[in-house]
Design a protein around this motif. Structure first.
Motif, PDB file in Angstrom:
ATOM      1  N   ASP A  49     -19.111  65.973 -21.376  1.00  0.00           N
ATOM      2  CA  ASP A  49     -18.367  67.130 -21.868  1.00  0.00           C
ATOM      3  C   ASP A  49     -19.001  67.692 -23.128  1.00  0.00           C
ATOM      4  OD1 ASP A  49     -16.194  68.929 -21.599  1.00  0.00           O
ATOM      5  OD2 ASP A  49     -15.096  67.859 -23.168  1.00  0.00           O
ATOM      6  N   LEU A  50     -19.570  66.806 -23.962  1.00  0.00           N
ATOM      7  CA  LEU A  50     -20.158  67.237 -25.229  1.00  0.00           C
ATOM      8  C   LEU A  50     -21.679  67.410 -25.156  1.00  0.00           C
ATOM      9  CD1 LEU A  50     -18.102  65.005 -27.709  1.00  0.00           C
ATOM     10  CD2 LEU A  50     -17.705  67.406 -27.109  1.00  0.00           C
ATOM     11  N   PHE A  51     -22.358  66.582 -24.361  1.00  0.00           N
ATOM     12  CA  PHE A  51     -23.824  66.607 -24.311  1.00  0.00           C
ATOM     13  C   PHE A  51     -24.320  66.529 -22.859  1.00  0.00           C
ATOM     14  CE2 PHE A  51     -22.725  64.651 -28.429  1.00  0.00           C
ATOM     15  CZ  PHE A  51     -23.436  65.462 -29.303  1.00  0.00           C
ATOM     16  N   GLY A  52     -23.725  67.338 -22.006  1.00  0.00           N
ATOM     17  CA  GLY A  52     -23.961  67.227 -20.573  1.00  0.00           C
ATOM     18  C   GLY A  52     -25.395  67.339 -20.122  1.00  0.00           C
ATOM     19  N   ALA A  53     -26.181  68.219 -20.770  1.00  0.00           N
ATOM     20  CA  ALA A  53     -27.561  68.446 -20.318  1.00  0.00           C
ATOM     21  C   ALA A  53     -28.553  67.469 -20.922  1.00  0.00           C
ATOM     22  CB  ALA A  53     -27.974  69.881 -20.658  1.00  0.00           C
ATOM     23  N   ALA A  54     -28.093  66.577 -21.786  1.00  0.00           N
ATOM     24  CA  ALA A  54     -29.026  65.760 -22.561  1.00  0.00           C
ATOM     25  C   ALA A  54     -29.571  64.555 -21.811  1.00  0.00           C
ATOM     26  CB  ALA A  54     -28.350  65.284 -23.845  1.00  0.00           C
ATOM     27  N   GLY A  55     -28.765  63.962 -20.910  1.00  0.00           N
ATOM     28  CA  GLY A  55     -29.163  62.697 -20.317  1.00  0.00           C
ATOM     29  C   GLY A  55     -29.246  62.703 -18.808  1.00  0.00           C
ATOM     30  N   ASP A  56     -29.920  61.701 -18.287  1.00  0.00           N
ATOM     31  CA  ASP A  56     -29.977  61.480 -16.842  1.00  0.00           C
ATOM     32  C   ASP A  56     -28.830  60.525 -16.505  1.00  0.00           C
ATOM     33  OD1 ASP A  56     -30.472  60.854 -14.222  1.00  0.00           O
ATOM     34  OD2 ASP A  56     -32.629  60.553 -14.480  1.00  0.00           O
ATOM     35  N   TRP A  57     -27.678  61.074 -16.197  1.00  0.00           N
ATOM     36  CA  TRP A  57     -26.462  60.292 -16.040  1.00  0.00           C
ATOM     37  C   TRP A  57     -26.501  59.387 -14.811  1.00  0.00           C
ATOM     38  CZ3 TRP A  57     -24.013  60.444 -20.423  1.00  0.00           C
ATOM     39  CH2 TRP A  57     -24.219  61.557 -21.247  1.00  0.00           C
ATOM     40  N   GLU A  58     -27.327  59.722 -13.850  1.00  0.00           N
ATOM     41  CA  GLU A  58     -27.447  58.882 -12.661  1.00  0.00           C
ATOM     42  C   GLU A  58     -28.140  57.553 -12.971  1.00  0.00           C
ATOM     43  OE1 GLU A  58     -25.971  59.698  -9.844  1.00  0.00           O
ATOM     44  OE2 GLU A  58     -25.273  61.484 -10.911  1.00  0.00           O
ATOM     45  N   LYS A  59     -28.854  57.486 -14.082  1.00  0.00           N
ATOM     46  CA  LYS A  59     -29.578  56.266 -14.450  1.00  0.00           C
ATOM     47  C   LYS A  59     -28.876  55.493 -15.578  1.00  0.00           C
ATOM     48  CE  LYS A  59     -34.117  57.983 -13.022  1.00  0.00           C
ATOM     49  NZ  LYS A  59     -35.504  58.307 -13.447  1.00  0.00           N
ATOM     50  N   ALA A  60     -27.619  55.820 -15.825  1.00  0.00           N
ATOM     51  CA  ALA A  60     -26.880  55.146 -16.894  1.00  0.00           C
ATOM     52  C   ALA A  60     -26.697  53.665 -16.591  1.00  0.00           C
ATOM     53  CB  ALA A  60     -25.523  55.815 -17.076  1.00  0.00           C
ATOM     54  N   GLN A  61     -26.929  52.818 -17.596  1.00  0.00           N
ATOM     55  CA  GLN A  61     -26.689  51.380 -17.486  1.00  0.00           C
ATOM     56  C   GLN A  61     -25.309  51.077 -18.062  1.00  0.00           C
ATOM     57  OE1 GLN A  61     -30.122  49.919 -19.669  1.00  0.00           O
ATOM     58  NE2 GLN A  61     -31.248  49.574 -17.767  1.00  0.00           N
ATOM     59  N   PHE A  62     -24.474  50.443 -17.268  1.00  0.00           N
ATOM     60  CA  PHE A  62     -23.074  50.188 -17.612  1.00  0.00           C
ATOM     61  C   PHE A  62     -22.936  48.743 -18.095  1.00  0.00           C
ATOM     62  CE2 PHE A  62     -18.519  50.178 -15.659  1.00  0.00           C
ATOM     63  CZ  PHE A  62     -17.967  50.512 -16.884  1.00  0.00           C
ATOM     64  N   TRP A  63     -22.227  48.544 -19.220  1.00  0.00           N
ATOM     65  CA  TRP A  63     -22.141  47.230 -19.870  1.00  0.00           C
ATOM     66  C   TRP A  63     -20.752  47.032 -20.453  1.00  0.00           C
ATOM     67  CZ3 TRP A  63     -21.086  46.290 -25.053  1.00  0.00           C
ATOM     68  CH2 TRP A  63     -21.315  44.990 -25.522  1.00  0.00           C
ATOM     69  N   THR A  64     -20.360  45.773 -20.617  1.00  0.00           N
ATOM     70  CA  THR A  64     -19.118  45.464 -21.310  1.00  0.00           C
ATOM     71  C   THR A  64     -19.308  44.257 -22.223  1.00  0.00           C
ATOM     72  OG1 THR A  64     -16.738  45.091 -21.036  1.00  0.00           O
ATOM     73  CG2 THR A  64     -18.200  43.899 -19.534  1.00  0.00           C
ATOM     74  N   GLY A  65     -18.500  44.205 -23.284  1.00  0.00           N
ATOM     75  CA  GLY A  65     -18.526  43.089 -24.221  1.00  0.00           C
ATOM     76  C   GLY A  65     -17.155  42.906 -24.834  1.00  0.00           C
ATOM     77  N   LEU A  66     -16.925  41.744 -25.446  1.00  0.00           N
ATOM     78  CA  LEU A  66     -15.628  41.389 -26.018  1.00  0.00           C
ATOM     79  C   LEU A  66     -15.688  41.481 -27.539  1.00  0.00           C
ATOM     80  CD1 LEU A  66     -14.837  38.271 -23.803  1.00  0.00           C
ATOM     81  CD2 LEU A  66     -14.040  40.633 -23.476  1.00  0.00           C
TER      82      LEU A  66
END
Length: 417
Positions: free
Chosen positions: A338-355
Motif C-alpha cells: 500500500d505504501l511502497f507497492g512498486a519497490a519490491g518483487d513481492w513474489e520472492k518475499a521470504q516469510f519468517w516468524t520469531g518469538l
C-alpha cells in the motif's frame, strides 16, 4: 572471572562481547548451530531509541477489542491461552495508565538512547558492517485520530531530549520520496531523525567473530537443560553434553528464560509474543523506503536493508507456536504494498516468524537476582536490537563491580516483587 552466557542471540552475543572487553573469560552456550538464528534472525531492522514505547498504554485495551474483529489486525489472541499468559496479560493491562506509561517509556528511552550511543562507539572502534543506515524513522498516520494521539509520546520525547519532527503529508514525502504514490493515504507523520537501521543477523554474526578474537568461546549445538544450585549459588549448567561451570552466569535466552528460571523460584514475567517479517528484494530503488517507515494502522515497520526491504510487525499471543499462517503474510504485504507497492518483487518475499520476549511493562530485565552469581539480560520485546549494546554494557558494568553510565536500579527483576 569466568562467566557463562546462556543464549547466542543479539542480547547474548553483545553481553559476551562487553564482558570480554571488561576482561572476563566468557563461554556462550546455545542450542543452535550459530548466532542469531532465532528471534534475532529476521526482525524489523530498526535501531529506534525514539520509538521505544511500551505496548501497555492508555487506550490499548479498547483498541485491542477492536483489533479482534479486524481482518488485518496488528494483534491476534488465541483462545487456548494458559494461566501464565493470562496473568501476564493482566499485568500488562495494569500498566495501561498514563502514569505507568510515562514511567515505563522513560525507562525504555533511557536504555535505548544509551544503547545507540554504545552502538555508535562500537561501530567507530571496530568498523563493524551490517547494512547500517542513519536516516531516522518515520511513523506515518492514516487518520486524524492517530495524529491527534501523539501528544503523550511527544511529551516524553521532549522530556528526554530526543529530537523529533511532526510532519504534514508533504513533509513525509520529502523525507521518504517513495511514499509519493501513496501520499493520499497519509495525513502526517512523526519523524525521529536520530534513529538508525541495520540487519540484526549480520550485526550479531560479525560481533560474534569480534568476540571470538577477544577469547570468547562459543559452544553451539548445546542443549541447555537446567541450572544447578548449591548453597544459594548457581553451581553449574546441565547440558545435553555435560555440565558447564563458571564463577557467574547470565541468562539471555529470550522467551525461553522463564522456564529455566522457574525451578529456582524466580518468576520472570516474560511472554513469547510472536512476530512476523517479509524480506523482499528491491526492484525499484526510487520507490523504496530510504530508512524505516512505521505504518501506525497495521503496526508494521518497513525498513531498507541494503538491496532488500524488511517488513516486520504484528503481535500474536500463541505460546511457542512457530507456524507461518498465510493470513499474517497477507497483512504484512498489504501494509508494505500500500505504501511502497512498486519497490519490491513481492513474489520472492521470504516469510519468517520469531518469538519476542515481552515483559508486561515493556522494560527489559537487566541485572542481578537473589542468587549472587546469576544475572539476567532479557525481556526486550520488539527492541532487542535497539537496546542490545546498552543493555550489555550495563550488565558488564554491574558484573564487574562498576557503576553503569545510566541508572539501573529500576531495571532488575526485583521491580516485580
Amino acid at each position: 572471572m569466568k562467566i557463562v552466557v546462556l543464549g547466542a542471540g543479539v542480547i547474548g552475543v553483545t553481553s559476551a562481547y562487553c564482558l570480554a572487553r571488561a576482561g572476563h573469560e566468557v563461554v556462550v552456550l546455545d542450542r543452535q548451530p550459530g548466532p542469531a538464528l532465532e528471534t534475532s534472525f529476521a526482525n524489523a531492522g530498526e535501531v529506534s531509541p525514539g520509538y521505544s514505547s511500551p505496548w501497555a498504554a492508555p487506550g490499548v485495551p479498547l483498541k485491542a477489542l477492536k483489533w479482534l474483529f479486524m481482518k488485518h489486525a496488528p494483534l491476534v489472541l488465541h483462545p487456548t491461552m494458559d494461566t501464565g499468559t493470562l496473568r501476564w496479560m493482566a499485568a500488562m493491562l495494569a500498566n495501561c495508565t498514563a502514569a505507568r506509561y510515562a514511567v515505563n517509556k522513560g525507562r525504555m528511552v533511557r536504555i535505548a538512547q544509551y544503547s545507540r550511543d554504545c552502538l555508535i562507539a562500537l561501530r567507530e572502534e571496530t568498523g563493524i558492517a551490517y547494512d547500517a543506515r542513519m536516516q531516522g524513522t518515520l511513523q506515518v498516520f492514516r487518520s486524524r485520530k492517530q495524529l491527534d494521539a501523539i501528544g503523550k509520546d511527544i511529551e516524553v520525547l521532549a522530556a528526554d531530549g530526543v529530537p523529533f519532527e511532526v510532519l504534514d503529508r508533504a513533509g513525509c514525502v520529502a523525507v521518504e520520496p517513495g511514499l509519493a504514490a501513496a501520499a493520499d493515504h497519509i495525513l502526517g507523520g512523526l519523524r525521529l531523525p536520530t534513529d538508525e537501521t541495520g540487519d540484526c543477523f549480520k550485526f550479531t554474526g560479525a560481533l560474534a567473530t569480534l568476540a571470538e578474537e577477544l577469547g570468547v568461546v562459543f559452544r553451539y549445538n548445546t542443549d541447555i537443560r537446567r541450572l544447578k544450585v548449591e548453597a544459594g549459588r548457581i553451581a553449574g549448567v546441565a547440558t545435553a553434553t555435560g555440565e558447564v561451570t563458571a564463577d557467574a552466569y547470565v541468562a539471555a535466552l529470550g522467551s525461553y528464560a522463564p522456564a529455566l528460571l522457574a525451578p529456582l523460584g524466580l518468576n520472570l514475567p516474560v511472554c513469547p509474543v510472536k512476530g512476523y517479517s517479509l524480506t523482499v528484494p528491491i526492484v525499484d530503488t526510487s520507490t523504496a523506503p530510504v530508512s524505516t517507515v512505521m505504518d501506525e494502522t497495521y503496526k508494521v515497520a518497513i525498513t531498507r536493508l541494503g538491496d532488500r526491504i524488511r517488513v516486520g510487525g504484528l503481535a500474536e499471543i500463541a505460546g511457542f507456536d512457530l507456524s507461518l499462517p498465510p493470513a499474517r503474510h497477507a497483512t504484512l504485504e498489504r501494509s508494505a504494498r500500500d505504501l511502497f507497492g512498486a519497490a519490491g518483487d513481492w513474489e520472492k518475499a521470504q516469510f519468517w516468524t520469531g518469538l519476542r520476549p515481552m515483559t508486561p511493562d515493556g522494560t527489559p530485565v537487566i541485572g542481578p537476582t537473589r542468587y549472587a552469581n546469576l544475572f539476567l539480560n532479557g525481556g526486550h520485546g520488539t527492541l532487542g536490537w535497539t537496546m542490545s549494546c546498552g543493555s550489555a554494557q550495563v550488565l558488564a558494568d554491574l558484573m564487574s563491580g562498576r557503576r553503569p553510565a545510566i541508572a539501573s536500579e529500576d531495571l532488575g527483576i526485583a521491580r516485580y516483587g
